[in-house]
Design a protein around this motif. Sequence first.
Motif, mmCIF file in Angstrom:
data_model
loop_
_atom_site.group_PDB
_atom_site.id
_atom_site.type_symbol
_atom_site.label_atom_id
_atom_site.label_comp_id
_atom_site.label_asym_id
_atom_site.label_seq_id
_atom_site.Cartn_x
_atom_site.Cartn_y
_atom_site.Cartn_z
ATOM 1 N N ARG A 224 0.831 -1.212 0.000
ATOM 2 C CA ARG A 224 0.000 0.000 0.000
ATOM 3 C C ARG A 224 0.862 1.257 0.000
ATOM 4 N N ASP A 225 1.900 1.282 0.847
ATOM 5 C CA ASP A 225 2.747 2.470 0.946
ATOM 6 C C ASP A 225 3.470 2.746 -0.373
ATOM 7 N N TRP A 226 3.955 1.700 -1.027
ATOM 8 C CA TRP A 226 4.664 1.915 -2.295
ATOM 9 C C TRP A 226 3.700 2.346 -3.395
ATOM 10 N N ILE A 227 2.492 1.808 -3.398
ATOM 11 C CA ILE A 227 1.500 2.258 -4.378
ATOM 12 C C ILE A 227 1.189 3.739 -4.171
ATOM 13 N N ARG A 228 1.016 4.143 -2.930
ATOM 14 C CA ARG A 228 0.760 5.557 -2.659
ATOM 15 C C ARG A 228 1.946 6.429 -3.074
ATOM 16 N N GLU A 229 3.149 5.936 -2.873
ATOM 17 C CA GLU A 229 4.346 6.690 -3.242
ATOM 18 C C GLU A 229 4.422 6.893 -4.753
ATOM 19 N N VAL A 230 4.127 5.842 -5.509
ATOM 20 C CA VAL A 230 4.207 5.911 -6.969
ATOM 21 C C VAL A 230 2.996 6.638 -7.549
ATOM 22 N N ALA A 231 1.846 6.510 -6.887
ATOM 23 C CA ALA A 231 0.591 7.178 -7.288
ATOM 24 C C ALA A 231 0.158 6.829 -8.707
ATOM 25 N N PRO A 232 0.011 5.536 -9.017
ATOM 26 C CA PRO A 232 -0.454 5.164 -10.358
ATOM 27 C C PRO A 232 -1.944 5.389 -10.508
ATOM 28 N N THR A 234 -3.651 3.407 -12.704
ATOM 29 C CA THR A 234 -4.171 2.060 -12.952
ATOM 30 C C THR A 234 -3.224 1.021 -12.367
ATOM 31 N N VAL A 235 -3.798 0.000 -11.736
ATOM 32 C CA VAL A 235 -3.021 -1.060 -11.080
ATOM 33 C C VAL A 235 -3.627 -2.406 -11.437
ATOM 34 N N TRP A 236 -2.766 -3.373 -11.742
ATOM 35 C CA TRP A 236 -3.177 -4.773 -11.810
ATOM 36 C C TRP A 236 -2.550 -5.517 -10.644
ATOM 37 N N ASP A 237 -3.331 -6.357 -9.991
ATOM 38 C CA ASP A 237 -2.821 -7.279 -8.968
ATOM 39 C C ASP A 237 -2.938 -8.686 -9.537
ATOM 40 N N LEU A 238 -1.833 -9.188 -10.080
ATOM 41 C CA LEU A 238 -1.817 -10.523 -10.674
ATOM 42 C C LEU A 238 -1.541 -11.560 -9.591
ATOM 43 N N TYR A 239 -2.211 -12.721 -9.677
ATOM 44 C CA TYR A 239 -2.190 -13.730 -8.607
ATOM 45 C C TYR A 239 -2.746 -13.092 -7.330
ATOM 46 N N CYS A 240 -3.911 -12.459 -7.438
ATOM 47 C CA CYS A 240 -4.396 -11.622 -6.338
ATOM 48 C C CYS A 240 -4.933 -12.410 -5.158
ATOM 49 N N ASP A 300 -0.329 1.279 -15.182
ATOM 50 C CA ASP A 300 0.831 2.036 -14.709
ATOM 51 C C ASP A 300 1.701 1.200 -13.777
ATOM 52 N N LEU A 301 1.056 0.347 -12.978
ATOM 53 C CA LEU A 301 1.785 -0.462 -11.982
ATOM 54 C C LEU A 301 1.182 -1.852 -11.938
ATOM 55 N N VAL A 302 2.036 -2.850 -11.811
ATOM 56 C CA VAL A 302 1.610 -4.240 -11.675
ATOM 57 C C VAL A 302 2.122 -4.799 -10.357
ATOM 58 N N VAL A 303 1.249 -5.432 -9.616
ATOM 59 C CA VAL A 303 1.629 -6.208 -8.432
ATOM 60 C C VAL A 303 1.602 -7.677 -8.821
ATOM 61 N N VAL A 304 2.659 -8.408 -8.493
ATOM 62 C CA VAL A 304 2.659 -9.856 -8.697
ATOM 63 C C VAL A 304 2.982 -10.528 -7.370
ATOM 64 N N ASN A 305 2.217 -11.527 -7.048
ATOM 65 C CA ASN A 305 2.404 -12.297 -5.811
ATOM 66 C C ASN A 305 2.232 -13.774 -6.159
ATOM 67 N N PRO A 306 3.198 -14.331 -6.903
ATOM 68 C CA PRO A 306 3.021 -15.670 -7.462
ATOM 69 C C PRO A 306 3.305 -16.769 -6.448
ATOM 70 N N HIS A 326 6.290 0.604 -13.094
ATOM 71 C CA HIS A 326 6.617 0.049 -11.780
ATOM 72 C C HIS A 326 5.982 -1.329 -11.593
ATOM 73 N N VAL A 327 6.698 -2.181 -10.891
ATOM 74 C CA VAL A 327 6.203 -3.499 -10.509
ATOM 75 C C VAL A 327 6.497 -3.702 -9.025
ATOM 76 N N ILE A 328 5.511 -4.170 -8.292
ATOM 77 C CA ILE A 328 5.730 -4.629 -6.915
ATOM 78 C C ILE A 328 5.681 -6.150 -6.944
ATOM 79 N N TYR A 329 6.788 -6.769 -6.600
ATOM 80 C CA TYR A 329 6.904 -8.227 -6.671
ATOM 81 C C TYR A 329 7.030 -8.765 -5.253
ATOM 82 N N SER A 330 6.044 -9.533 -4.829
ATOM 83 C CA SER A 330 6.075 -10.193 -3.524
ATOM 84 C C SER A 330 6.367 -11.668 -3.750
#
Length: 373
Positions: A224-232, A234-240, A300-306, A326-330
């Motif tokens: 959440r904090d990194w998404i707010r920092e980047v301020a995209p 549009t966001v996709w959360d893949l493997y949500c 604008d930003l993709v989250v992946v949590n595979p 930007h990509v957030i990879y967990s």
Amino acid sequence: MRCSYFDAGECRSCTLMGRPYADQLAEKQRHCAGILDDPGIDWLPPVASAEDGYRNRAKMVVTGTVEAPRLGILGADGHGVDLTGCGVCSPGLRATFPVLSRFITTARLTPYDVPRRRGELKYLLLTESPDGRVMLRFVLRTDEALPRIRKHLATLLTELPQLAVVTANLQPEHKAVLEGEREIPLTDADSLRVRAGDVDLHVLPKSFFQTNTAIASALYRQGRDWIREVAPATVWDLYCGVGGFALHGAGPGRTVTGIEISPEAITAAERSRDAARLTGVSFVAGDATAYAVAAPTPPDLVVVNPPRRGIGPELSGWLETSGVRHVIYSSCYAPSLGRDLAAMPSLRPRKARLLDMFPQTRHYEVITLLERG
């Protein structure tokens, strides 16, 4: 932390048991930093867990006899080892085990004998929410025992009022598959509400949820904090999964889409979104890679949590060429994260943080913020 099961050689699942926790955490940090091996990463301080009592989920293999059931794991000989005193399970889960053992006897639920391939009750699967409510699933070979479970269920609910959801799952096959396709509700409620981070997640019986709620909350808040920092926009959360990152990523003027292969997980995520009255968040049941490749425009930003295997070459290749900023990879497995990062060199890790999801073991979670160079 000391463990009598580990010291006696009865269970060695917690491979770091007995080592000072500070040393465990430092070793995991060194291991992860060595795999990522990038001097440009800004490493945030690791997030430590409680050393014991942190597991909110228990998968108890049921062995023994109707009169003397054992709840725990299978030993090397295929017979059961009692682990009802396991110290990494939450106190709330441990409190249920004696009552459930008596229920097995009362309801005449024959434990499944793996070597002989006989019996009915294979597992008890339990999940506990932070407020102490519990989901219980009986994994059975057939529906033969269901009338007896139903007959005595009221008594069980009286003895364990914290049971919020009870189901039976039918798994007829003799193979290393935890659960079957058919899930039979035995209570009116069919989902467990789990407060994780800033939202209530509604976890359905076959939905995946993290084992350590406190660390899962820290993980979602970091995303959440990194998404707010980047301020995209549009966001996709893949493997949500059940929507942890997607729901935490919601914000004014932002469109968030979560994609998950499991329809049940999507149902759970939608319930959580609706209960929180979040707008701009939608969920799609489908393959994450196929969704990304087929989309006309990237976000604008993709989250992946595979899962442990990582996102793989196709999705890595798509991210590399997509133009996503930007990509957030967990990741729950740093070696697969390292392989995936090597396949998308234009996206460099700018920040990273280790979160100790699994104390007493060598496993951990790491979350990274990638930025296109």
